[in-house]
Design a protein around this motif. Structure first.
Motif, PDB file in Angstrom:
ATOM      1  N   SER A  18       8.414  16.493  13.408  1.00 17.17           N
ATOM      2  CA  SER A  18       7.157  16.976  13.973  1.00 17.17           C
ATOM      3  C   SER A  18       6.009  16.758  12.996  1.00 17.17           C
ATOM      4  O   SER A  18       4.929  16.303  13.384  1.00 17.17           O
ATOM      5  CB  SER A  18       7.261  18.463  14.312  1.00 17.17           C
ATOM      6  N   LYS A  19       6.249  17.068  11.726  1.00 23.20           N
ATOM      7  CA  LYS A  19       5.214  16.865  10.716  1.00 23.20           C
ATOM      8  C   LYS A  19       4.930  15.384  10.518  1.00 23.20           C
ATOM      9  O   LYS A  19       3.777  14.982  10.370  1.00 23.20           O
ATOM     10  CB  LYS A  19       5.626  17.502   9.401  1.00 23.20           C
ATOM     11  N   ALA A  22       2.784  14.192  13.376  1.00 17.36           N
ATOM     12  CA  ALA A  22       1.414  14.670  13.246  1.00 17.36           C
ATOM     13  C   ALA A  22       0.654  13.869  12.179  1.00 17.36           C
ATOM     14  O   ALA A  22      -0.488  13.466  12.404  1.00 17.36           O
ATOM     15  CB  ALA A  22       1.411  16.150  12.897  1.00 17.36           C
ATOM     16  N   MET A  25      -0.133  10.387  13.550  1.00 15.92           N
ATOM     17  CA  MET A  25      -1.232  10.373  14.513  1.00 15.92           C
ATOM     18  C   MET A  25      -2.576  10.586  13.820  1.00 15.92           C
ATOM     19  O   MET A  25      -3.569   9.953  14.181  1.00 15.92           O
ATOM     20  CB  MET A  25      -1.007  11.429  15.597  1.00 15.92           C
ATOM     21  N   ILE A  26      -2.616  11.465  12.818  1.00 17.16           N
ATOM     22  CA  ILE A  26      -3.863  11.674  12.076  1.00 17.16           C
ATOM     23  C   ILE A  26      -4.263  10.393  11.346  1.00 17.16           C
ATOM     24  O   ILE A  26      -5.438  10.023  11.314  1.00 17.16           O
ATOM     25  CB  ILE A  26      -3.721  12.861  11.108  1.00 17.16           C
ATOM     26  N   ALA A  55      -1.654  12.554  21.311  1.00 18.41           N
ATOM     27  CA  ALA A  55      -0.897  13.390  20.373  1.00 18.41           C
ATOM     28  C   ALA A  55      -0.734  14.805  20.917  1.00 18.41           C
ATOM     29  O   ALA A  55       0.360  15.376  20.865  1.00 18.41           O
ATOM     30  CB  ALA A  55      -1.596  13.424  19.017  1.00 18.41           C
ATOM     31  N   MET A  56      -1.800  15.381  21.454  1.00 20.88           N
ATOM     32  CA  MET A  56      -1.713  16.735  22.011  1.00 20.88           C
ATOM     33  C   MET A  56      -0.764  16.778  23.204  1.00 20.88           C
ATOM     34  O   MET A  56       0.005  17.735  23.357  1.00 20.88           O
ATOM     35  CB  MET A  56      -3.101  17.236  22.418  1.00 20.88           C
ATOM     36  N   ILE A  59       2.857  16.578  21.825  1.00 22.38           N
ATOM     37  CA  ILE A  59       3.255  17.832  21.191  1.00 22.38           C
ATOM     38  C   ILE A  59       3.503  18.905  22.250  1.00 22.38           C
ATOM     39  O   ILE A  59       4.455  19.680  22.162  1.00 22.38           O
ATOM     40  CB  ILE A  59       2.197  18.278  20.165  1.00 22.38           C
TER      41      ILE A  59
END
Length: 69
Positions: A18-19, A22, A25-26, A55-56, A59
């Motif tokens: 998950s990290k 994230a 995507m950032i 990304a949202m 998630i």
């Protein structure tokens, strides 16, 4: 152990993935702002919000599926 008990190693790998997602995507959004990726729909710098939306959504789907399993 209970049948539905999640082991520590398995939950740890989920958190790491998950990290990693994230951070990936950032990084993609930052790259899009600096130099557009040139993919269909991502030709302008202002299109970084589309990556944030994807990304949202990913998630949210992952969280929903995690609650059902």
């Amino acid at each position: 152990m209970e049948a539905g008990f999640d082991t520590g190693a398995r939950s740890c790998s989920k958190r790491i993935m998950s990290k990693a997602f994230a951070i990936f995507m950032i990084a993609l959004m930052a790259i899009q702002i600096v130099k557009p990726l040139g993919l269909p729909g991502l030709k302008k710098r202002g299109d970084f919000w589309k990556l944030a939306f994807v990304a949202m959504a990913a998630i949210s789907i992952t969280a929903a599926l995690g609650h059902w399993s």
